[in-house]
Design a protein around this motif. Structure first.
Motif, mmCIF file in Angstrom:
data_model
loop_
_atom_site.group_PDB
_atom_site.id
_atom_site.type_symbol
_atom_site.label_atom_id
_atom_site.label_comp_id
_atom_site.label_asym_id
_atom_site.label_seq_id
_atom_site.Cartn_x
_atom_site.Cartn_y
_atom_site.Cartn_z
ATOM 1 N N VAL A 66 0.801 -1.125 0.146
ATOM 2 C CA VAL A 66 -0.147 0.167 0.511
ATOM 3 C C VAL A 66 0.719 1.176 0.038
ATOM 4 C CG1 VAL A 66 -1.676 0.956 1.683
ATOM 5 C CG2 VAL A 66 -1.737 -0.721 0.937
ATOM 6 N N ALA A 67 1.403 1.051 0.495
ATOM 7 C CA ALA A 67 2.778 2.579 1.104
ATOM 8 C C ALA A 67 3.581 2.618 -0.528
ATOM 9 C CB ALA A 67 3.445 2.332 2.308
ATOM 10 N N CYS A 68 4.169 1.423 -0.807
ATOM 11 C CA CYS A 68 4.392 1.792 -2.796
ATOM 12 C C CYS A 68 3.541 1.998 -3.170
ATOM 13 C CB CYS A 68 5.635 0.681 -2.972
ATOM 14 S SG CYS A 68 6.698 -0.082 -1.854
ATOM 15 N N ALA A 69 1.691 1.346 -3.537
ATOM 16 C CA ALA A 69 1.703 2.070 -4.237
ATOM 17 C C ALA A 69 1.300 3.706 -4.012
ATOM 18 C CB ALA A 69 0.237 1.075 -4.090
ATOM 19 N N VAL B 114 1.623 0.606 -10.490
ATOM 20 C CA VAL B 114 0.742 1.472 -10.826
ATOM 21 C C VAL B 114 1.674 2.745 -11.072
ATOM 22 C CG1 VAL B 114 -0.207 3.954 -8.881
ATOM 23 C CG2 VAL B 114 0.054 0.783 -8.297
ATOM 24 N N SER B 115 2.533 3.048 -11.970
ATOM 25 C CA SER B 115 3.219 4.335 -11.521
ATOM 26 C C SER B 115 2.782 4.220 -13.230
ATOM 27 C CB SER B 115 4.857 4.366 -11.877
ATOM 28 O OG SER B 115 5.432 4.386 -10.686
ATOM 29 N N ALA C 87 -12.585 -8.860 -13.845
ATOM 30 C CA ALA C 87 -11.957 -8.545 -13.891
ATOM 31 C C ALA C 87 -12.494 -8.317 -15.347
ATOM 32 C CB ALA C 87 -10.434 -8.176 -14.212
ATOM 33 N N GLN C 88 -11.993 -9.376 -16.385
ATOM 34 C CA GLN C 88 -12.591 -9.498 -18.082
ATOM 35 C C GLN C 88 -14.002 -9.263 -18.360
ATOM 36 O OE1 GLN C 88 -10.227 -12.714 -19.632
ATOM 37 N NE2 GLN C 88 -11.005 -12.672 -21.748
ATOM 38 N N GLU C 89 -15.070 -10.270 -17.119
ATOM 39 C CA GLU C 89 -15.967 -9.881 -17.648
ATOM 40 C C GLU C 89 -16.626 -8.570 -17.938
ATOM 41 O OE1 GLU C 89 -20.425 -10.117 -14.562
ATOM 42 O OE2 GLU C 89 -18.538 -11.614 -14.806
ATOM 43 N N LYS C 90 -16.138 -7.723 -16.768
ATOM 44 C CA LYS C 90 -16.261 -5.990 -16.620
ATOM 45 C C LYS C 90 -15.865 -5.107 -17.241
ATOM 46 C CE LYS C 90 -19.156 -7.012 -12.336
ATOM 47 N NZ LYS C 90 -20.532 -6.619 -13.244
ATOM 48 N N ASP C 91 -14.633 -5.549 -17.633
ATOM 49 C CA ASP C 91 -13.312 -5.039 -19.029
ATOM 50 C C ASP C 91 -12.880 -3.889 -17.439
ATOM 51 O OD1 ASP C 91 -12.538 -4.219 -20.532
ATOM 52 O OD2 ASP C 91 -13.360 -2.767 -21.603
ATOM 53 N N ARG C 92 -11.952 -3.994 -16.875
ATOM 54 C CA ARG C 92 -11.376 -3.611 -16.070
ATOM 55 C C ARG C 92 -10.125 -3.909 -15.398
ATOM 56 N NH1 ARG C 92 -14.783 -0.485 -12.865
ATOM 57 N NH2 ARG C 92 -17.200 -0.861 -14.099
ATOM 58 N N ILE C 93 -9.004 -3.301 -15.480
ATOM 59 C CA ILE C 93 -7.702 -4.066 -15.363
ATOM 60 C C ILE C 93 -6.970 -4.666 -13.790
ATOM 61 C CG2 ILE C 93 -5.255 -2.541 -15.409
ATOM 62 C CD1 ILE C 93 -6.571 -0.660 -16.402
ATOM 63 N N GLN C 94 -6.198 -5.974 -14.246
ATOM 64 C CA GLN C 94 -5.729 -7.149 -13.404
ATOM 65 C C GLN C 94 -4.020 -6.346 -12.996
ATOM 66 O OE1 GLN C 94 -7.430 -10.303 -12.890
ATOM 67 N NE2 GLN C 94 -5.635 -11.198 -11.296
ATOM 68 N N LEU C 95 -3.244 -5.807 -12.305
ATOM 69 C CA LEU C 95 -1.759 -6.147 -12.208
ATOM 70 C C LEU C 95 -1.492 -6.691 -11.286
ATOM 71 C CD1 LEU C 95 -1.685 -1.804 -12.643
ATOM 72 C CD2 LEU C 95 -1.560 -3.424 -14.538
ATOM 73 N N ASN C 96 -0.455 -7.907 -12.084
ATOM 74 C CA ASN C 96 -0.519 -8.562 -10.573
ATOM 75 C C ASN C 96 1.017 -7.990 -9.227
ATOM 76 O OD1 ASN C 96 -2.801 -10.227 -10.494
ATOM 77 N ND2 ASN C 96 -2.523 -11.500 -12.169
ATOM 78 N N SER C 97 0.977 -8.205 -8.385
ATOM 79 C CA SER C 97 2.575 -8.275 -8.130
ATOM 80 C C SER C 97 2.707 -9.166 -6.839
ATOM 81 C CB SER C 97 2.784 -6.667 -7.907
ATOM 82 O OG SER C 97 3.843 -6.586 -6.740
ATOM 83 N N ALA C 98 1.388 -9.349 -6.940
ATOM 84 C CA ALA C 98 2.198 -10.386 -5.352
ATOM 85 C C ALA C 98 2.132 -12.203 -5.987
ATOM 86 C CB ALA C 98 1.497 -10.230 -4.327
ATOM 87 N N PRO C 99 0.986 -12.501 -6.550
ATOM 88 C CA PRO C 99 0.823 -13.605 -7.118
ATOM 89 C C PRO C 99 1.979 -14.519 -7.704
ATOM 90 C CG PRO C 99 -1.415 -12.455 -7.954
ATOM 91 C CD PRO C 99 -0.565 -11.556 -7.371
ATOM 92 N N ILE D 26 -4.399 -3.358 -8.086
ATOM 93 C CA ILE D 26 -3.391 -3.799 -7.900
ATOM 94 C C ILE D 26 -3.261 -4.785 -6.685
ATOM 95 C CG2 ILE D 26 -2.874 -2.133 -9.064
ATOM 96 C CD1 ILE D 26 -1.330 -1.820 -6.446
ATOM 97 N N ASP D 27 -1.293 -5.525 -6.641
ATOM 98 C CA ASP D 27 -1.558 -6.441 -5.842
ATOM 99 C C ASP D 27 -2.430 -7.919 -5.875
ATOM 100 O OD1 ASP D 27 0.799 -6.535 -4.061
ATOM 101 O OD2 ASP D 27 0.336 -6.853 -2.335
ATOM 102 N N VAL D 28 -3.163 -7.834 -5.161
ATOM 103 C CA VAL D 28 -3.550 -9.324 -5.275
ATOM 104 C C VAL D 28 -3.039 -10.852 -4.650
ATOM 105 C CG1 VAL D 28 -5.284 -10.513 -7.069
ATOM 106 C CG2 VAL D 28 -4.253 -8.216 -7.592
ATOM 107 N N GLY D 29 -2.182 -10.612 -3.361
ATOM 108 C CA GLY D 29 -2.165 -10.968 -2.261
ATOM 109 C C GLY D 29 -1.619 -12.477 -2.963
#
Length: 403
Positions: A51-54, A309-310, A110-122, A95-98
């Motif tokens: 969270v702090a880095c985002a 995020v950047s 995300a695909q159904e809603k046409d939004r964005i998923q940015l994975n860092s943790a998985p 983002i992140d997604v644990g």
């Protein structure tokens, strides 16, 4: 108005910042949700530091781009919360997604809603394989990448017989499967494996004794967080480390800082980011450290949250907020067209399958005597260059890349 907190299954806590009802309609406001672990097994690996880095990435962007507003939400891992965010709160990107199981579940939403998923943790490499999505980018590391980095160096130095102690869920099995395939291709072998219940296991003695009895030279810990620390601690408590090369398949600087050099010394681990790697990583760490508790150093997951995020916000600047919000799929395509470059990972790119590529490193944890200053944890044993660090796209099975 204070942040809300509510219980989730398994005793975790979700915390989110309230949004005013009309906020989702604001065309010049992009909304980022940090879907992370605030109280569970992976809290330190992801959690508040992600969270702090985002937030640092958001603050740096908005300081230079005052015409675009960014709101950040921060709850715990749950696909249901993601759906609520998309439907009710107007979140544009998560983002992140644990963990891997949550990330795989989220791809459909995300695909159904046409939004964005940015994975860092998985970590599962299936996220750019059979579970790839035009709405997804897998930023930091994956199971193939870590296995490749570890296997290539350890087999070359004689570590050719492995035993897996594996967290019994999607991520654990993915890292074991990827490592097994790479071992076979590299002349190594798997002598045995033990899958343990996840979460909830704290006593690893029977698995460790089985590994030692098998006669292997590499016990491989296919887990992370507190489970990894407990495995290493109990290996030393039972005096089993003699003659063994311990491989922490998802080890990181967080585990080393939490457990201490006395416990973690000589453990081998792969990371795509180390805070003390070069001038750019040190500069990033200097900017984020004031936001972190004393003694906390960002790991690759945290760095990935910042970098993802950047890059997303750079793309928003190019497209304009309204166009970036209109279609997650189109915005992800635009993100892939723009080269990546940040203080955490340096220059890189995003492939058609959604895999961000950059260098990766094999580290060995220093002894207390070899450490020169706080946070001086690693010796670099090997550097895997960008073009070799991740699974070839032709081998992943991503439907989007098929001719």
């Amino acid at each position: 108005m204070p942040a809300s907190r509510r219980a989730l299954p398994g005793g975790a806590i979700a915390a989110s910042l309230p949004l005013r009802p009309a906020a989702a309609q604001d065309s010049n406001v992009v909304r980022i949700g940090v879907l992370t672990d605030l109280s569970g097994d992976y809290r330190d690996v992801t959690g508040p530091t992600s969270v702090a880095c985002a937030q640092l990435a958001v603050d740096e962007f908005t300081a230079e781009n005052t015409g675009i507003k960014v709101h950040l939400n921060k709850p715990d891992v749950a696909a249901g919360i993601a759906r609520q965010w998309f439907d009710r709160d107007g979140i544009d990107v998560i983002i992140d997604v644990g963990n891997s199981a949550a990330a795989i579940a989220l791809t459909t939403v995300a695909q159904e809603k046409d939004r964005i998923q940015l994975n860092s943790a998985p970590g599962s490499s299936e996220l750019t394989g059979k579970n790839c999505s035009p709405n997804l980018i897998h930023w930091t590391y994956d199971t193939w990448n870590l296995a490749h980095t570890m296997v290539k160096a350890l087999v070359a130095s004689g570590g050719d017989s492995w035993y897996f102690i594996t967290a019994d869920y999607a991520f654990g099995h993915a890292i074991q499967n990827d490592t097994t395939k790479l071992l076979a291709a590299s002349g190594g072998k798997v002598a045995g494996a033990s899958a343990y219940p996840f979460p909830g296991t704290t006593d690893f003695s029977s698995y460790l004794l089985a590994a030692k009895a098998s006669g292997v030279n590499v016990p491989s810990f296919a887990n992370a967080g507190d489970d990894l620390i407990n495995c290493v601690k109990q290996t030393r408590e039972f005096g089993l480390e003699s003659g063994l090369t311990m491989a922490a398949m998802v080890g990181n600087v967080t585990a080393v800082a939490n457990a201490g050099l006395e416990t973690m010394q000589e453990v081998n681990l792969a990371e795509c980011f180390y805070w003390d790697q070069n001038d750019r990583t040190r500069a990033f760490t200097a900017r984020v450290r004031p936001r972190l508790p004393q003694g906390v150093y960002p790991n690759e997951v945290h760095a990935g949250a910042y970098a993802a995020v950047s890059h997303y916000l750079k793309t928003v600047k190019v497209l304009g907020a309204a166009k970036a919000k209109a279609s997650g799929r189109d915005t992800v395509a635009a993100m892939k067209a723009i080269p990546t470059d940040d203080d955490c990972f340096g220059a890189g790119s995003i492939r058609a399958d959604g895999r961000t590529i950059h260098p990766c490193y094999l580290f060995q944890v220093k002894s207390p005597a070899a450490s020169r200053y706080p946070g001086d944890f690693f010796i670099t044993l090997a550097t895997i260059p960008t073009q070799d660090a991740f699974r070839p796209m032709t081998e992943g099975g991503c439907p989007m890349t098929r001719a």
